[in-house]
Scaffold this active site. Structure first.
Site, PDB file in Angstrom:
ATOM      1  CG  ASP A  15      -2.016  -1.077   1.141  1.00 43.79           C
ATOM      2  OD1 ASP A  15      -2.016  -1.877   0.187  1.00 43.79           O
ATOM      3  OD2 ASP A  15      -2.847  -1.149   2.072  1.00 43.79           O
ATOM      4  CE  LYS A 113      -4.030  -4.387   1.154  1.00 43.71           C
ATOM      5  NZ  LYS A 113      -4.718  -3.324   1.918  1.00 43.71           N
ATOM      6  CB  CYS A 158      -2.140  -2.973   5.185  1.00 41.04           C
ATOM      7  SG  CYS A 158      -3.860  -2.451   5.009  1.00 41.04           S
TER       8      CYS A 158
END
Ligand code: VGL
Ligand code: ZN
Length: 210
Positions: A15, A113, A158
């Site tokens: 990310d 995601k 994450c």
């Protein structure tokens, strides 16, 4: 020093998107500082895989979707406790794009995601119901990966959940501590490091790798 085994190791870049960097909608303090060490790591790997948080505008993890709820509060959804976030990483927006200074040229796969409106997905492997797969474990197995190195954002969400799931799926898991930054809600960065250490995740510095 640790030697990268190009055939069996993968670098997972979690990310590194505009919304998680300074000026973004869910900015991680100093989030952009991960970019220099990550760019320096990339040439050591053959398998470089990125994740991309990729939410519809009405995603259930957004405080804006819950009347009279504030950002960073928690609520109970059908799969468990969920932190309510500012709107972030909305599909197709600049905020959802990878940071322009991240070298994405050698990435061989991107796992998106969090695209189902009703369920968040912190981990690169499993959505927050701990059941729905993203497909990453199958991809890694099918190309012969045995060990994963994790870097990116955010340490306490994450990155942490990706590392814990990586160990659960049987991968040797290594966190590159100078290539992650955290959001840090109520000391969650310190507890993330503890949880990862307890799960058997090795924690190294990027300069330990060659
Ligand atoms: C993340 C909160 C919400 C992360 C993503 O990348 O750590 N955190 N969505
Ligand atoms: Zn998100």
């Amino acid at each position: 020093m640790r030697e990268v085994r190009t055939d069996k190791d993968a670098l997972l870049i979690i990310d590194v998107q505009n919304d998680f960097c300074p000026g973004g909608k869910l900015a991680v303090p100093n989030g952009d500082e991960v970019i220099a060490p990550i760019n320096a790591l990339i040439p050591k790997f053959r398998h470089v895989i990125q994740t991309q948080d990729w939410h519809p505008a009405d995603h259930s993890s957004f405080a804006s979707q819950h009347n009279a709820r504030s950002e960073y509060e928690t609520i109970e959804l059908n799969y468990g406790t969920q932190v309510l976030w500012p709107d972030h990483c909305i599909q197709g927006t600049t905020g959802a794009e990878f940071h322009p200074e991240l070298n994405t040229v050698r990435s061989t796969a991107v796992i998106r995601k969090g695209f189902r409106a009703g369920i968040d997905s912190y981990s690169a492997f499993l959505e927050n119901d701990k059941t729905t797969k993203t497909g990453l474990s199958g991809l890694l197995e099918s190309i012969g990966i045995e060990r994963v190195y994790l870097c990116g954002l955010a340490t306490d969400f994450c990155v942490k959940w990706s590392a814990l799931d990586a160990t659960d799926f049987g991968f040797e898991t290594i966190l590159i501590k100078d290539a992650v930054r955290g959001i840090d809600l109520e000391d969650s960065v310190a507890s993330a490091f503890r949880e990862m250490d307890d799960a058997g995740v090795s924690i190294i510095h990027s300069t330990d790798l060659r």
